[in-house]
Write a protein that holds these residues in place. Structure first.
Motif, PDB file in Angstrom:
ATOM      1  N   CYS A  19       0.856  -1.185   0.000  1.00  0.00           N
ATOM      2  CA  CYS A  19       0.000   0.000   0.000  1.00  0.00           C
ATOM      3  C   CYS A  19       0.892   1.234   0.000  1.00  0.00           C
ATOM      4  CB  CYS A  19      -0.893   0.010   1.242  1.00  0.00           C
ATOM      5  SG  CYS A  19      -1.751   1.583   1.450  1.00  0.00           S
ATOM      6  N   HIS A  72       1.303   3.126   3.266  1.00  0.00           N
ATOM      7  CA  HIS A  72       1.620   2.443   4.529  1.00  0.00           C
ATOM      8  C   HIS A  72       2.634   3.148   5.431  1.00  0.00           C
ATOM      9  CE1 HIS A  72       5.113   0.096   2.708  1.00  0.00           C
ATOM     10  NE2 HIS A  72       5.576   0.347   3.917  1.00  0.00           N
ATOM     11  N   CYS A  88       0.521   5.478   7.483  1.00  0.00           N
ATOM     12  CA  CYS A  88      -0.793   5.032   7.951  1.00  0.00           C
ATOM     13  C   CYS A  88      -0.734   4.536   9.402  1.00  0.00           C
ATOM     14  CB  CYS A  88      -1.308   3.919   7.044  1.00  0.00           C
ATOM     15  SG  CYS A  88      -2.922   3.312   7.556  1.00  0.00           S
ATOM     16  N   CYS A 138      -0.028  -4.833   4.453  1.00  0.00           N
ATOM     17  CA  CYS A 138       0.014  -3.513   3.804  1.00  0.00           C
ATOM     18  C   CYS A 138       1.393  -3.217   3.239  1.00  0.00           C
ATOM     19  CB  CYS A 138      -0.349  -2.417   4.791  1.00  0.00           C
ATOM     20  SG  CYS A 138      -1.889  -2.701   5.650  1.00  0.00           S
ATOM     21  N   CYS A 182      -8.027  -0.364   0.502  1.00  0.00           N
ATOM     22  CA  CYS A 182      -7.430  -0.516   1.834  1.00  0.00           C
ATOM     23  C   CYS A 182      -7.692  -1.938   2.317  1.00  0.00           C
ATOM     24  CB  CYS A 182      -8.060   0.497   2.787  1.00  0.00           C
ATOM     25  SG  CYS A 182      -7.507   0.281   4.484  1.00  0.00           S
ATOM     26  N   TRP A 183      -6.657  -2.581   2.885  1.00  0.00           N
ATOM     27  CA  TRP A 183      -6.826  -3.960   3.367  1.00  0.00           C
ATOM     28  C   TRP A 183      -7.770  -4.035   4.556  1.00  0.00           C
ATOM     29  CZ3 TRP A 183      -6.100  -7.335   0.004  1.00  0.00           C
ATOM     30  CH2 TRP A 183      -5.010  -7.303  -0.863  1.00  0.00           C
TER      31      TRP A 183
HETATM   32 FE1  SF4 Z   1      -2.888   1.063   3.402  1.00  0.00          FE
HETATM   33 FE2  SF4 Z   1      -5.228   0.463   4.522  1.00  0.00          FE
HETATM   34 FE3  SF4 Z   1      -3.027  -0.803   5.245  1.00  0.00          FE
HETATM   35 FE4  SF4 Z   1      -3.369   1.744   5.925  1.00  0.00          FE
HETATM   36  S1  SF4 Z   1      -4.583   0.002   6.602  1.00  0.00           S
HETATM   37  S2  SF4 Z   1      -1.509   0.847   5.127  1.00  0.00           S
HETATM   38  S3  SF4 Z   1      -4.400   2.486   4.110  1.00  0.00           S
HETATM   39  S4  SF4 Z   1      -3.983  -0.874   3.249  1.00  0.00           S
END
Ligand code: SF4
Length: 352
Positions: free
Chosen positions: A288, A291, A294, A301, A319-320
């Motif tokens: 991601c 990440h 985040c 991610c 988003c996971w």
């Molecule tokens: Fe990305 Fe969602 Fe993981 Fe955050 S929770 S790093 S936005 S996939």
């Protein structure tokens, strides 16, 4: 199903270097229905402007390339068009306004001459008629005493007035699609609202569709039908204004909403900011792309890129944490209720 004026499919564009293609946009997918406004929001470096330049096929002139994907305008793929063909589309069917009105205007010609020239080139109008229509356009963008103002030079006008001239120039040929790239960012706060209101009014009057690029969620709340949130070259969330503001699903969108200064609450408190900075286009992280910044990042991610999943209402998020693709916050998900923003001036949004 509503007719689409613009469909961007898997657009990958960027800049070539010794290391290959640095992707400013990576498989971007966007759609705009006829007569609607799509706002593309995100920080500087998110790929918003490269997307806009790709639609206009102006990226080549900025040193960039479209590596893959399609830009369908009324069903025709603009990516496969020759620049000669694009000359007929740009300024006629699609026009664009930029952030800084002073750099879009020529300082050595009067504003009336500049609008008239657009009309002469694209509509092949005789000089007298082009001048008449240019004064008429200045009236439409609410410039007082348009006959007098038409004979003035850009330096004789304020920034807000110059942006009105740029809008008049962009709309002179009655385009079907207007792309506005941060049209209010360079203006005083008091003028910003007037320009946005003017754009909305003219969009209705000219029956146009609008793609508005902004870093300002407040602007998007005021004018959008749908909002696409971009981060580091990719669309990470897309939905209606109500979906994005009332039920955001991506942590980046939630961060953007939390960063909006409120009129209520602790006025002395610190403003929320998303930690870290957006990566450079040649340093996009694996997995991601959000990440490193985040607060909810998990192992998956860092390794795998989440797909952009669509809920049954058409609300998309990558988003996971969002594995159901539905708007139902579950344990472990970011608390979307904390991000709720009341959009005072959009009653239709508040009711939806
Ligand atoms: Fe990305 Fe969602 Fe993981 Fe955050 S929770 S790093 S936005 S996939």
């Amino acid at each position: 199903m509503a007719e689409k004026i613009l469909e961007i499919r898997n657009l990958t564009a960027g800049f070539l270097s010794d290391k290959g293609l640095a992707k400013a946009t990576d498989r971007v997918h966007l759609e705009l229905e006829k007569g609607k406004t799509l706002c593309v929001v995100g920080e500087s470096g998110s790929g918003k402007s490269v997307t806009a330049l790709s639609i206009m096929r102006l990226l080549d002139y900025a040193g960039g390339v479209i590596a893959d994907g399609e830009v369908l305008f009324n069903g025709q793929n603009l990516v496969s068009k020759q620049q000669k063909e694009m000359l007929k589309i740009r300024g006629n069917q699609i026009t664009m306004i930029f952030q800084d009105p002073m750099s879009a205007l020529n300082p050595v010609f009067t504003v009336g001459e500049q609008i008239a020239e657009t009309l002469r080139i694209h509509k092949n109008l005789p000089e007298k008629e082009a001048w008449r229509q240019s004064v008429d356009m200045l009236r439409k963008v609410k410039i007082p005493d348009p006959e007098i103002r038409a004979k003035q030079y850009p330096y004789e006008m304020s920034g807000g007035m110059c942006q009105r001239v740029v809008i008049a120039m962009a709309l002179a040929c009655n385009p079907e699609l207007l792309i506005a790239d941060e049209p209010t960012t360079a203006l005083d706060v008091t003028v910003q609202a007037q320009i946005l209101e003017l754009l909305l009014q003219l969009k209705r009057e000219f029956r146009m569709s609008m793609l508005l690029i902004t870093h300002d969620m407040g602007v998007a709340a005021e004018v959008a039908d749908r909002i696409a949130v971009m981060y580091a070259g990719a669309v990470v969330e897309e939905g209606t204004v109500a979906e994005i503001f009332e039920r955001p699903r991506h942590p980046y969108t939630i961060g953007l909403l939390q960063s909006i200064p409120g009129l209520e609450g602790d006025r002395g408190g610190e403003l929320y900011t998303i930690k870290g900075t957006i990566p450079k286009i040649d340093q996009i992280p694996t997995g991601c792309r959000f990440h490193p910044r985040c607060p909810y990042a998990m192992d998956i991610c860092r390794q795998n890129e989440p797909p952009l999943r669509e809920s049954n209402t058409g609300h998309k998020a990558a988003c996971w944490l969002d594995d159901t693709g539905e708007d139902d916050p579950r344990p472990g998900k970011p608390n979307t209720r904390e991000t709720k923003v009341t959009i005072m001036s959009r009653p239709e949004v508040a009711q939806s």
